[in-house]
Design an enzyme around this catalytic site. Structure first.
Site, PDB file in Angstrom:
ATOM      1  N   GLY A 213       0.831  -1.203   0.000  1.00 19.59           N
ATOM      2  CA  GLY A 213       0.000   0.000   0.000  1.00 19.59           C
ATOM      3  C   GLY A 213       0.866   1.254   0.000  1.00 19.59           C
ATOM      4  O   GLY A 213       2.089   1.191   0.164  1.00 19.59           O
ATOM      5  N   ASP A 214       0.208   2.391  -0.236  1.00 20.74           N
ATOM      6  CA  ASP A 214       0.869   3.702  -0.219  1.00 20.74           C
ATOM      7  C   ASP A 214       1.955   3.823  -1.284  1.00 20.74           C
ATOM      8  O   ASP A 214       2.932   4.546  -1.098  1.00 20.74           O
ATOM      9  CB  ASP A 214       1.468   3.998   1.173  1.00 20.74           C
ATOM     10  CG  ASP A 214       0.449   3.773   2.265  1.00 20.74           C
ATOM     11  OD1 ASP A 214      -0.663   4.302   2.127  1.00 20.74           O
ATOM     12  OD2 ASP A 214       0.751   3.051   3.227  1.00 20.74           O
TER      13      ASP A 214
ATOM     14  N   PRO B 272       3.661   6.803  11.249  1.00 25.17           N
ATOM     15  CA  PRO B 272       4.897   6.666  10.473  1.00 25.17           C
ATOM     16  C   PRO B 272       4.930   5.305   9.799  1.00 25.17           C
ATOM     17  O   PRO B 272       4.508   4.306  10.384  1.00 25.17           O
ATOM     18  CB  PRO B 272       6.020   6.779  11.517  1.00 25.17           C
ATOM     19  CG  PRO B 272       5.380   6.636  12.844  1.00 25.17           C
ATOM     20  CD  PRO B 272       3.906   6.871  12.698  1.00 25.17           C
TER      21      PRO B 272
ATOM     22  N   LYS C  43       8.562   7.423  -6.908  1.00 23.76           N
ATOM     23  CA  LYS C  43       9.488   7.987  -5.907  1.00 23.76           C
ATOM     24  C   LYS C  43      10.947   7.604  -6.146  1.00 23.76           C
ATOM     25  O   LYS C  43      11.698   7.408  -5.181  1.00 23.76           O
ATOM     26  CB  LYS C  43       9.036   7.572  -4.503  1.00 23.76           C
ATOM     27  CG  LYS C  43       7.710   8.227  -4.087  1.00 23.76           C
ATOM     28  CD  LYS C  43       7.430   7.980  -2.634  1.00 23.76           C
ATOM     29  CE  LYS C  43       6.478   8.993  -2.043  1.00 23.76           C
ATOM     30  NZ  LYS C  43       6.268   8.845  -0.632  1.00 23.76           N
ATOM     31  N   LEU C  44      11.329   7.501  -7.403  1.00 21.48           N
ATOM     32  CA  LEU C  44      12.730   7.171  -7.694  1.00 21.48           C
ATOM     33  C   LEU C  44      13.655   8.238  -7.098  1.00 21.48           C
ATOM     34  O   LEU C  44      14.765   7.933  -6.646  1.00 21.48           O
ATOM     35  CB  LEU C  44      12.920   7.070  -9.219  1.00 21.48           C
ATOM     36  CG  LEU C  44      14.296   6.633  -9.696  1.00 21.48           C
ATOM     37  CD1 LEU C  44      14.611   5.215  -9.217  1.00 21.48           C
ATOM     38  CD2 LEU C  44      14.396   6.676 -11.222  1.00 21.48           C
TER      39      LEU C  44
ATOM     40  N   GLY D  67      -6.496   6.107   1.506  1.00 21.36           N
ATOM     41  CA  GLY D  67      -6.420   7.570   1.596  1.00 21.36           C
ATOM     42  C   GLY D  67      -5.353   8.105   0.673  1.00 21.36           C
ATOM     43  O   GLY D  67      -4.289   7.528   0.573  1.00 21.36           O
ATOM     44  N   HIS D  68      -5.686   9.168  -0.021  1.00 22.94           N
ATOM     45  CA  HIS D  68      -4.621   9.842  -0.745  1.00 22.94           C
ATOM     46  C   HIS D  68      -4.941  11.312  -0.921  1.00 22.94           C
ATOM     47  O   HIS D  68      -6.083  11.749  -0.817  1.00 22.94           O
ATOM     48  CB  HIS D  68      -4.307   9.150  -2.060  1.00 22.94           C
ATOM     49  CG  HIS D  68      -5.481   8.919  -2.919  1.00 22.94           C
ATOM     50  ND1 HIS D  68      -6.091   7.715  -3.051  1.00 22.94           N
ATOM     51  CD2 HIS D  68      -6.150   9.774  -3.686  1.00 22.94           C
ATOM     52  CE1 HIS D  68      -7.100   7.831  -3.865  1.00 22.94           C
ATOM     53  NE2 HIS D  68      -7.161   9.059  -4.257  1.00 22.94           N
TER      54      HIS D  68
ATOM     55  N   LYS E 126      -0.537   5.187  -5.726  1.00 30.11           N
ATOM     56  CA  LYS E 126      -1.590   4.843  -6.698  1.00 30.11           C
ATOM     57  C   LYS E 126      -2.468   6.050  -7.001  1.00 30.11           C
ATOM     58  O   LYS E 126      -2.827   6.282  -8.148  1.00 30.11           O
ATOM     59  CB  LYS E 126      -2.491   3.716  -6.153  1.00 30.11           C
ATOM     60  CG  LYS E 126      -1.801   2.411  -5.922  1.00 30.11           C
ATOM     61  CD  LYS E 126      -2.768   1.373  -5.403  1.00 30.11           C
ATOM     62  CE  LYS E 126      -3.297   1.638  -4.009  1.00 30.11           C
ATOM     63  NZ  LYS E 126      -2.325   1.573  -2.937  1.00 30.11           N
TER      64      LYS E 126
ATOM     65  N   GLY F   2      -1.810   9.377  10.002  1.00 24.43           N
ATOM     66  CA  GLY F   2      -0.579  10.070  10.405  1.00 24.43           C
ATOM     67  C   GLY F   2       0.495   9.123  10.918  1.00 24.43           C
ATOM     68  O   GLY F   2       1.559   9.561  11.348  1.00 24.43           O
TER      69      GLY F   2
ATOM     70  N   THR G  91       9.371  10.937 -10.675  1.00 29.20           N
ATOM     71  CA  THR G  91      10.656  11.471 -10.207  1.00 29.20           C
ATOM     72  C   THR G  91      10.485  12.676  -9.282  1.00 29.20           C
ATOM     73  O   THR G  91      11.455  13.388  -9.020  1.00 29.20           O
ATOM     74  CB  THR G  91      11.511  11.900 -11.416  1.00 29.20           C
ATOM     75  OG1 THR G  91      10.751  12.840 -12.195  1.00 29.20           O
ATOM     76  CG2 THR G  91      11.901  10.715 -12.286  1.00 29.20           C
TER      77      THR G  91
ATOM     78  N   GLN H 278      -5.408  -0.295  -1.186  1.00 29.56           N
ATOM     79  CA  GLN H 278      -4.436  -1.182  -0.538  1.00 29.56           C
ATOM     80  C   GLN H 278      -3.548  -1.851  -1.608  1.00 29.56           C
ATOM     81  O   GLN H 278      -3.298  -1.238  -2.621  1.00 29.56           O
ATOM     82  CB  GLN H 278      -5.120  -2.211   0.382  1.00 29.56           C
ATOM     83  CG  GLN H 278      -5.764  -1.582   1.610  1.00 29.56           C
ATOM     84  CD  GLN H 278      -7.182  -1.114   1.375  1.00 29.56           C
ATOM     85  OE1 GLN H 278      -7.943  -1.752   0.686  1.00 29.56           O
ATOM     86  NE2 GLN H 278      -7.554   0.004   1.954  1.00 29.56           N
TER      87      GLN H 278
ATOM     88  N   ARG I 165      -1.933   9.201  -7.013  1.00 30.39           N
ATOM     89  CA  ARG I 165      -1.320  10.169  -7.914  1.00 30.39           C
ATOM     90  C   ARG I 165      -1.339   9.664  -9.371  1.00 30.39           C
ATOM     91  O   ARG I 165      -1.609  10.420 -10.305  1.00 30.39           O
ATOM     92  CB  ARG I 165       0.096  10.384  -7.407  1.00 30.39           C
ATOM     93  CG  ARG I 165       0.914  11.366  -8.189  1.00 30.39           C
ATOM     94  CD  ARG I 165       1.970  11.015  -8.856  1.00 30.39           C
ATOM     95  NE  ARG I 165       2.768  11.783  -9.695  1.00 30.39           N
ATOM     96  CZ  ARG I 165       4.000  12.134  -9.420  1.00 30.39           C
ATOM     97  NH1 ARG I 165       4.493  11.918  -8.235  1.00 30.39           N
ATOM     98  NH2 ARG I 165       4.723  12.711 -10.318  1.00 30.39           N
TER      99      ARG I 165
END
Ligand code: IMP
Length: 428
Positions: A12-13, A302, A329-330, A40-41, A16, A300, A412, A222, A18
């Site tokens: 997850g996270d 971590p 997130k490269l 959530g996004h 997706k 929230g 990126t 998920q 974006r």
């Protein structure tokens, strides 16, 4: 076939939302098919920040949003989210939102059960406490309330009584206060018209749209490793998160789903408890968390961070039928001296190239890594593959081989256009 299913290929996270937002520009309809407001996004459009949990994100791009039958729908959360969107100037009407009549309802009783179950567990799962799991329990237990029941006041009361009989016995056994019909029925009757206005036969709507050649984007929530069958059970969510769930969760047949796009970060994260072989509880893990802003949108919390698990990714590609991957997130890896990718595991001294089903074996799995040189010239904001530093290109190409699927997109940076397009998933 012009439909695309977007699924998380890790825990997850993966970003997706974006990508769904990016692809929504090409789609006519954006459909949710699993999960609920445990997802959530955040979308930032024209300087406005939209935090979405239940509404399909295509709404923000002016597309029609669909909430399929596979979604666990909390009507209060839905109405609150619609009100928040309207404050931001987004009007949600039956013209741009369709809800399946056979979607399961998440009720306040489910949130209370979720909390009590987590307290009761010797080893908590770390759920989002949104009541999603207990609502799905009631669905498969055949005592759940569904959206269509809101239109039938007498049936609604009968079904609520049966649900309360079952759930209140459980609360009583634990010495906890149960729920009363008098507190719940007026609430349900009050919200009924505000939810029912959006209801239509979603299965028919999607089939007709597909017949007409409209493009449907399925927005998975998920991820494969949180799937109730394929994830690290019991540290999973309660729904099927793989691409085939888009068919059962909306009513568009499996053969019509189209291209499956799996989304993976260039590293790995996990929220909540459960096995995570490549977790880094060191300064590199902390660096990934800070630079990747790895904190839950809704809770929230971590996120646990680690290296990319290529063996797990390969497995996700297979079980979810992933046709191509988006690597997100490269840029978070910019400036690292070296980068590791897990290519297999060692369990009890034996080498294996997949994560076995047993939780005990998963917990003992020690990653076997392949090491890559980092890059000094940043990839942040790059828009062309050929402009990436050589080390980054080597890393990306190796991900394709290890995962066993081609990459179609690379992100990126946080901006919408910080995206390298290798292939358009709608055109493949
Ligand atoms: P639940 O879905 O609230 O029952 O939580 C079960 C597990 O799934 C927990 O480990 C959650 O942290 C995880 N989970 C649920 N939704 C998401 C999500 O959208 N992103 C990441 N983890 C999630």
């Amino acid at each position: 076939m012009s439909n695309v299913v977007v699924v998380g290929a890790q825990w997850g996270d993966e970003g997706k939302g974006r990508l769904v937002d990016w692809l929504a520009g090409e789609a006519d309809i954006v459909a949710r098919y699993n999960g609920g407001h445990n997802a959530g996004h955040t979308l930032v459009v024209d300087g406005k920040t939209y935090k979405l949990a239940l509404l399909p994100s295509g709404l923000v791009r002016g597309k029609c949003g669909v909430i399929g039958n596979g979604v666990a729908l909390d009507p209060e959360a839905l109405l609150a989210e619609i009100a928040r969107m309207e404050q931001l100037g987004l009007t949600v009407t039956p013209d741009n939102l369709a809800i399946a009549a056979n979607a399961t309802l998440v009720l306040p009783i489910h949130r209370a059960v979720d909390l009590a179950q987590e307290k009761l567990r010797r080893e908590p799962i770390g759920t989002t406490l949104r009541g999603i799991g207990p609502a799905y329990e009631d669905k498969v237990g055949r005592r759940g309330l569904r959206v269509c029941d809101l239109a039938e006041p007498d049936l609604l009361a009968k079904k609520l009584d049966a649900l309360l009989d079952y759930r209140n016995a459980w609360f009583k056994g634990l010495g906890l206060d149960g729920f009363s019909r008098d507190s719940m029925l007026p609430m349900l009757r009050d919200i009924a018209p505000r939810v029912l206005r959006f209801v239509r036969p979603v299965w028919a709507y999607l089939n007709e749209a597909s017949d007409e050649g409209k493009k449907i984007l399925f927005e998975g929530s998920q991820a494969v490793m949180l799937d109730v069958d394929w994830g690290s059970y019991p540290y999973v969510t309660s729904s099927s998160t793989i691409a085939s769930a888009a068919a059962t969760g909306t009513g568009l047949g499996a053969s019509r789903l189209g291209h499956v796009l799996g989304v993976t970060k260039a590293y790995a994260t996990r929220v909540g408890e459960g096995p995570f072989p490549t977790e880094l509880q060191n300064e590199i893990g902390a660096m990934l968390r800070d630079r990747g802003r790895e904190f839950g949108v809704n809770t929230g919390r971590p996120r646990r961070c680690g290296w990319l698990d290529g063996a797990q990714l390969r497995q996700s590609v297979k079980v979810s039928g992933i046709d191509s991957l988006a690597l997100t997130k490269l840029d978070v890896l910019d400036g690292l001296d070296f980068i590791d990718i897990c290519v297999g595991y060692e369990i009890n001294g034996q080498r294996t190239d997949f994560l076995p089903a047993s939780l005990a074996a998963q917990s003992r799995a020690k990653p076997v890594y392949e090491r890559f040189m980092g890059w000094s010239q940043p990839v942040k904001g790059q828009k062309r593959f050929s402009d990436l530093p050589r080390e980054a290109r080597d890393f990306v190409k190796r991900v394709e081989v290890i995962a066993g699927a081609p990459l179609s997109l690379i992100t990126t940076g946080p901006e919408r256009n910080d995206t390298i397009v290798l292939h358009d998933p709608f055109e493949i």
